[in-house]
Write a protein that holds these residues in place. Structure first.
Motif, PDB file in Angstrom:
ATOM      1  N   GLU A   6      -1.533   6.985   7.585  1.00  0.00           N
ATOM      2  CA  GLU A   6      -1.213   7.767   6.747  1.00  0.00           C
ATOM      3  C   GLU A   6       0.239   7.853   6.209  1.00  0.00           C
ATOM      4  O   GLU A   6       0.477   8.369   5.119  1.00  0.00           O
ATOM      5  N   SER A   7       1.209   7.610   6.982  1.00  0.00           N
ATOM      6  CA  SER A   7       2.796   7.452   6.658  1.00  0.00           C
ATOM      7  C   SER A   7       2.793   6.493   5.541  1.00  0.00           C
ATOM      8  O   SER A   7       3.510   6.761   4.562  1.00  0.00           O
ATOM      9  N   HIS A   8       2.379   5.519   5.695  1.00  0.00           N
ATOM     10  CA  HIS A   8       2.376   4.049   4.727  1.00  0.00           C
ATOM     11  C   HIS A   8       1.686   4.716   3.344  1.00  0.00           C
ATOM     12  O   HIS A   8       2.349   4.420   2.329  1.00  0.00           O
ATOM     13  N   ARG A  62       4.520   7.994  -3.090  1.00  0.00           N
ATOM     14  CA  ARG A  62       5.660   8.207  -3.835  1.00  0.00           C
ATOM     15  C   ARG A  62       6.502   7.124  -4.447  1.00  0.00           C
ATOM     16  O   ARG A  62       6.869   7.180  -5.472  1.00  0.00           O
ATOM     17  N   MET A  63       6.155   5.852  -4.147  1.00  0.00           N
ATOM     18  CA  MET A  63       6.794   4.819  -4.938  1.00  0.00           C
ATOM     19  C   MET A  63       6.123   4.661  -5.988  1.00  0.00           C
ATOM     20  O   MET A  63       6.660   4.273  -7.001  1.00  0.00           O
ATOM     21  N   GLY A  64       4.722   4.764  -6.204  1.00  0.00           N
ATOM     22  CA  GLY A  64       4.149   4.782  -7.420  1.00  0.00           C
ATOM     23  C   GLY A  64       4.503   5.868  -8.488  1.00  0.00           C
ATOM     24  O   GLY A  64       4.564   5.281  -9.622  1.00  0.00           O
ATOM     25  N   ASN A  65       4.631   7.039  -7.938  1.00  0.00           N
ATOM     26  CA  ASN A  65       5.274   8.205  -8.785  1.00  0.00           C
ATOM     27  C   ASN A  65       6.702   7.613  -9.201  1.00  0.00           C
ATOM     28  O   ASN A  65       7.014   7.820 -10.495  1.00  0.00           O
ATOM     29  N   GLU A  66       7.353   7.016  -8.538  1.00  0.00           N
ATOM     30  CA  GLU A  66       8.721   6.674  -8.898  1.00  0.00           C
ATOM     31  C   GLU A  66       8.700   5.531 -10.054  1.00  0.00           C
ATOM     32  O   GLU A  66       9.491   5.654 -10.851  1.00  0.00           O
TER      33      GLU A  66
END
Length: 125
Positions: free
Chosen positions: A67-69, A75-79
């Motif tokens: 879940e953490s990953h 978040r990385m995809g949104n950035e």
């Protein structure tokens, strides 16, 4: 980090007695009820219960890690989407600059000055 080492040690302890179970610690034969006393059976049940609870905690930890990953990847995809939007806007501005002839001449002039500067710099260095 020691938490992970404890899990590794527990995993090895969990599987250490696996061979003894296969070799006769617990048999699935008709002599099972005659060969093992109730006390041995209770001990084996307690050991299995401990191993099952350990596996349950381990799978819970794995679930939390996954879940953490997943959150980190979201978040990385949104950035990355945000940076793609910024780059797209920048490219649109460059296209607007190069579409007009007067802007194109100005850019060519700036490039010529930069090239001339480097040529003079390397010549007199």
């Amino acid at each position: 980090m020691s938490y992970r080492r404890d899990h590794r040690a527990s995993r090895s302890a969990l599987l250490d007695n696996f061979d003894s179970i296969e070799e006769g610690g617990l048999r699935a034969s008709s002599s099972y009820s005659h060969g093992i006393s109730d006390h041995d059976n209770e001990g084996a049940m307690g050991s299995l219960q401990d191993k099952v609870s350990f596996l349950k905690r381990l799978t819970g930890d794995i679930h939390e890690e996954v879940e953490s990953h997943n959150r980190m990847l979201d978040r990385m995809g949104n950035e990355m989407d945000a940076s793609r939007g910024i780059m797209s806007g920048t490219m649109d501005r460059f296209k607007m600059v190069f579409e007009k002839k007067s802007n194109r001449r100005t850019c060519k002039l700036a490039v010529y000055f930069v090239v001339a500067f480097f040529v003079l710099y390397y010549t007199f260095r």
